[in-house]
Motif scaffolding. Structure first.
Motif, PDB file in Angstrom:
ATOM      1  N   ASN A 232       0.860  -1.178   0.000  1.00 50.57           N
ATOM      2  CA  ASN A 232       0.000   0.000   0.000  1.00 50.57           C
ATOM      3  C   ASN A 232       0.900   1.233   0.000  1.00 50.57           C
ATOM      4  OD1 ASN A 232      -1.641   2.191   0.654  1.00 50.57           O
ATOM      5  ND2 ASN A 232      -3.012   0.946   1.887  1.00 50.57           N
TER       6      ASN A 232
ATOM      7  N   GLU B  11       0.459   3.860   2.684  1.00 47.21           N
ATOM      8  CA  GLU B  11       0.980   3.560   4.019  1.00 47.21           C
ATOM      9  C   GLU B  11       2.506   3.652   4.081  1.00 47.21           C
ATOM     10  OE1 GLU B  11      -2.438   0.514   5.671  1.00 47.21           O
ATOM     11  OE2 GLU B  11      -0.636  -0.363   4.777  1.00 47.21           O
TER      12      GLU B  11
ATOM     13  N   GLU C 135       7.525   2.570   9.680  1.00 47.66           N
ATOM     14  CA  GLU C 135       6.939   3.550  10.606  1.00 47.66           C
ATOM     15  C   GLU C 135       7.906   3.897  11.731  1.00 47.66           C
ATOM     16  OE1 GLU C 135       3.257   1.575  11.566  1.00 47.66           O
ATOM     17  OE2 GLU C 135       2.206   2.530   9.871  1.00 47.66           O
TER      18      GLU C 135
ATOM     19  N   LYS D 100       5.969  -2.623   7.070  1.00 47.29           N
ATOM     20  CA  LYS D 100       5.285  -1.376   7.439  1.00 47.29           C
ATOM     21  C   LYS D 100       5.676  -0.944   8.852  1.00 47.29           C
ATOM     22  CE  LYS D 100       0.722   0.570   8.127  1.00 47.29           C
ATOM     23  NZ  LYS D 100      -0.345   0.223   9.024  1.00 47.29           N
TER      24      LYS D 100
END
Length: 117
Positions: free
Chosen positions: A48, A51, A112, A108
């Motif tokens: 994604n 994201e 992050e 992810k």
């Protein structure tokens, strides 16, 4: 997923240098391995861009470029595996996993943690 194809060793040096500005992901793929094809497919279906908007993503065909895979292993001090994913940040490999351990949610999570650090 918009893969950048890895076809030359000097790209690894550029990835390493650029990773101080944004993290990069390297996916090492064997076109002769069904597990590698499955890991690649799972990653592509889950990816994604909203994201993970600022991660450069690179794809290495191990069959055509085993020398680059060996260079990655020595440059980042990680064992050669296939399939394998590496995340490069500040010139170092901060995460790597292989086979069924390759998971979008882990990538992810690492991304992050890097952008909020």
């Amino acid at each position: 997923m918009n893969w950048n194809q890895l076809t030359a060793k000097d790209q690894i040096d550029q990835i390493k240098a650029n990773s101080s500005n944004q993290p990069a992901l390297i996916f090492k793929h064997s076109t002769r391995c069904s597990i590698s094809a499955m890991a690649e497919n799972r990653l592509e279906r889950a990816w994604n861009t909203e994201e993970i908007p600022t991660m450069e993503i690179y794809h290495l065909d191990l069959i055509q470029h085993r020398d680059i895979s060996d260079y990655i292993a020595s440059t980042f001090n990680v064992p050669h595996e296939s399939p394998q994913v590496l995340i490069i940040s500040d010139g170092k490999c901060v995460y790597h996993n292989s086979h069924m351990g390759i998971a979008y949610h882990e990538i992810k999570r690492i991304f992050e943690s890097l952008v909020t650090a």
